[in-house]
Design a protein around this motif. Structure first.
Motif, PDB file in Angstrom:
ATOM      1  N   ASP A 179      52.416 -43.834   8.551  1.00 60.51           N
ATOM      2  CA  ASP A 179      51.462 -43.212   7.474  1.00 60.51           C
ATOM      3  C   ASP A 179      51.478 -41.786   7.680  1.00 60.51           C
ATOM      4  O   ASP A 179      51.531 -41.127   6.777  1.00 60.51           O
ATOM      5  CB  ASP A 179      49.906 -43.693   7.777  1.00 60.51           C
ATOM      6  N   ALA A 180      51.388 -41.521   8.895  1.00 59.98           N
ATOM      7  CA  ALA A 180      51.350 -39.934   9.472  1.00 59.98           C
ATOM      8  C   ALA A 180      52.797 -39.251   8.924  1.00 59.98           C
ATOM      9  O   ALA A 180      52.446 -38.247   8.172  1.00 59.98           O
ATOM     10  CB  ALA A 180      51.465 -39.948  10.916  1.00 59.98           C
ATOM     11  N   ARG A 181      53.939 -39.706   9.056  1.00 61.53           N
ATOM     12  CA  ARG A 181      55.287 -39.313   8.298  1.00 61.53           C
ATOM     13  C   ARG A 181      54.891 -39.344   6.930  1.00 61.53           C
ATOM     14  O   ARG A 181      55.398 -38.160   6.608  1.00 61.53           O
ATOM     15  CB  ARG A 181      56.385 -39.937   8.993  1.00 61.53           C
ATOM     16  N   ALA A 182      54.544 -40.157   6.335  1.00 58.97           N
ATOM     17  CA  ALA A 182      54.505 -40.102   4.946  1.00 58.97           C
ATOM     18  C   ALA A 182      53.568 -39.043   4.540  1.00 58.97           C
ATOM     19  O   ALA A 182      53.491 -38.682   3.405  1.00 58.97           O
ATOM     20  CB  ALA A 182      54.006 -41.354   4.426  1.00 58.97           C
ATOM     21  N   ALA A 183      52.353 -38.727   5.351  1.00 60.13           N
ATOM     22  CA  ALA A 183      51.351 -37.568   4.833  1.00 60.13           C
ATOM     23  C   ALA A 183      52.060 -36.283   5.343  1.00 60.13           C
ATOM     24  O   ALA A 183      51.324 -35.144   5.174  1.00 60.13           O
ATOM     25  CB  ALA A 183      50.074 -37.852   5.782  1.00 60.13           C
TER      26      ALA A 183
ATOM     27  N   ALA B   8      40.540 -36.635   4.571  1.00 63.61           N
ATOM     28  CA  ALA B   8      41.729 -35.990   4.479  1.00 63.61           C
ATOM     29  C   ALA B   8      42.298 -35.811   5.649  1.00 63.61           C
ATOM     30  O   ALA B   8      43.504 -35.654   5.972  1.00 63.61           O
ATOM     31  CB  ALA B   8      41.507 -34.726   3.747  1.00 63.61           C
ATOM     32  N   THR B   9      41.526 -35.584   6.759  1.00 66.13           N
ATOM     33  CA  THR B   9      42.005 -35.375   8.235  1.00 66.13           C
ATOM     34  C   THR B   9      41.838 -36.586   9.128  1.00 66.13           C
ATOM     35  O   THR B   9      42.416 -36.626  10.352  1.00 66.13           O
ATOM     36  CB  THR B   9      41.329 -34.299   8.732  1.00 66.13           C
ATOM     37  N   HIS B  10      41.346 -37.646   8.818  1.00 65.24           N
ATOM     38  CA  HIS B  10      40.731 -38.690   9.507  1.00 65.24           C
ATOM     39  C   HIS B  10      41.266 -40.025   8.918  1.00 65.24           C
ATOM     40  O   HIS B  10      41.155 -40.201   7.860  1.00 65.24           O
ATOM     41  CB  HIS B  10      39.411 -38.908  10.009  1.00 65.24           C
ATOM     42  N   HIS B  11      42.340 -40.698   9.646  1.00 62.52           N
ATOM     43  CA  HIS B  11      42.815 -41.964   9.053  1.00 62.52           C
ATOM     44  C   HIS B  11      42.909 -43.054  10.039  1.00 62.52           C
ATOM     45  O   HIS B  11      43.100 -42.786  11.433  1.00 62.52           O
ATOM     46  CB  HIS B  11      44.226 -41.631   8.709  1.00 62.52           C
ATOM     47  N   ALA B  12      42.545 -44.224   9.870  1.00 69.42           N
ATOM     48  CA  ALA B  12      42.876 -45.290  10.954  1.00 69.42           C
ATOM     49  C   ALA B  12      43.121 -46.392  10.403  1.00 69.42           C
ATOM     50  O   ALA B  12      42.800 -46.982   9.033  1.00 69.42           O
ATOM     51  CB  ALA B  12      41.204 -45.732  11.582  1.00 69.42           C
TER      52      ALA B  12
END
Ligand code: COA
Length: 187
Positions: free
Chosen positions: A117-121, A63-67
């Protein structure tokens, strides 16, 4: 995000896909393609090798890490990786491009995808901690985030920007090729 193709104006077409949780092989694949200078720049200090605990941490997706990972057309090995670690509405980003593919727009394009992706989240602030002599990283962030707040923290720069300032990925999305090619890529 879904797997898709990108074609930066000045570089080769590449496929972008999210990193799967625990995919240490892909993280290692990019690391192996970084020269000594790039490793130092990525980790803000000497990094001749990665310990397994570091690899596992870099391959964590939750939930807090994305790559996101990039594969250049015709090259089965991963060419670049960009990741974020979320802390509430803020996320710290880091990225690396294989030495042989640097300065061809891949780092910017991949990071722009990560920021989308960050904005979408719901992330509203982007941060990055980079070495003060890392002009490539600062140029990349300026390109994708436009307006940066840069503060010196010892030998490093703490960079902050509003995620909403981020440039939308303006590259051609070759989604039609997605299904055709995604299955040919390494897992
Ligand atoms: C930083 C890095 C990811 C840039 O990736 P890239 O694919 O080469 O970047 P791009 O081709 O998209 O270029 C982005 C900008 O950086 C500039 N740039 C790229 N390499 C550069 C270099 N060696 N010196 C100065 N500027 C550089 C480009 O000119 C471009 O600037 P512009 O928008 O003003 O034209 C890559 O150099 C790298 O992997 N470095 C090692 C890891 C690292 O430093 N990570 C950042 C810390 S987390």
């Amino acid at each position: 995000m879904h797997t898709r193709w990108q074609r930066p104006g000045r570089g080769p077409a590449f496929l972008v896909r999210p990193l799967r949780h625990g995919d240490v092989r892909t993280v290692m694949g990019v690391f192996k393609r970084l020269g000594e200078q790039s490793r130092r720049a990525r980790f803000n200090g000497p990094k001749p090798c990665l310990r397994f605990s570091e690899l596992r941490q870099l391959a964590t997706v939750d939930a807090t890490h994305h790559a996101l990972v990039a594969y250049v057309e015709g090259d089965p090995q991963p060419a670049a990786i960009a990741r974020l670690v979320r802390d509430g509405r803020s996320a710290e980003v880091a990225f690396a491009v294989a030495d042989e593919y640097q300065r061809r727009g891949i780092g910017s394009a991949l990071t722009a995808e990560l920021l989308a992706d960050a904005r979408a989240a719901g992330i509203t602030e982007i941060t990055a901690l980079v070495s003060s002599d890392n002009s490539a990283a600062v140029a990349l962030l300026r390109r994708v985030l436009r307006s940066l707040d840069i503060r010196h923290e010892g030998p490093e720069l703490m960079i902050r920007a509003r995620a909403s300032e981020a440039q939308r990925p303006a590259l051609r999305h070759l989604n039609a090729l997605m299904h055709l090619n995604a299955t040919e890529r390494p897992r």
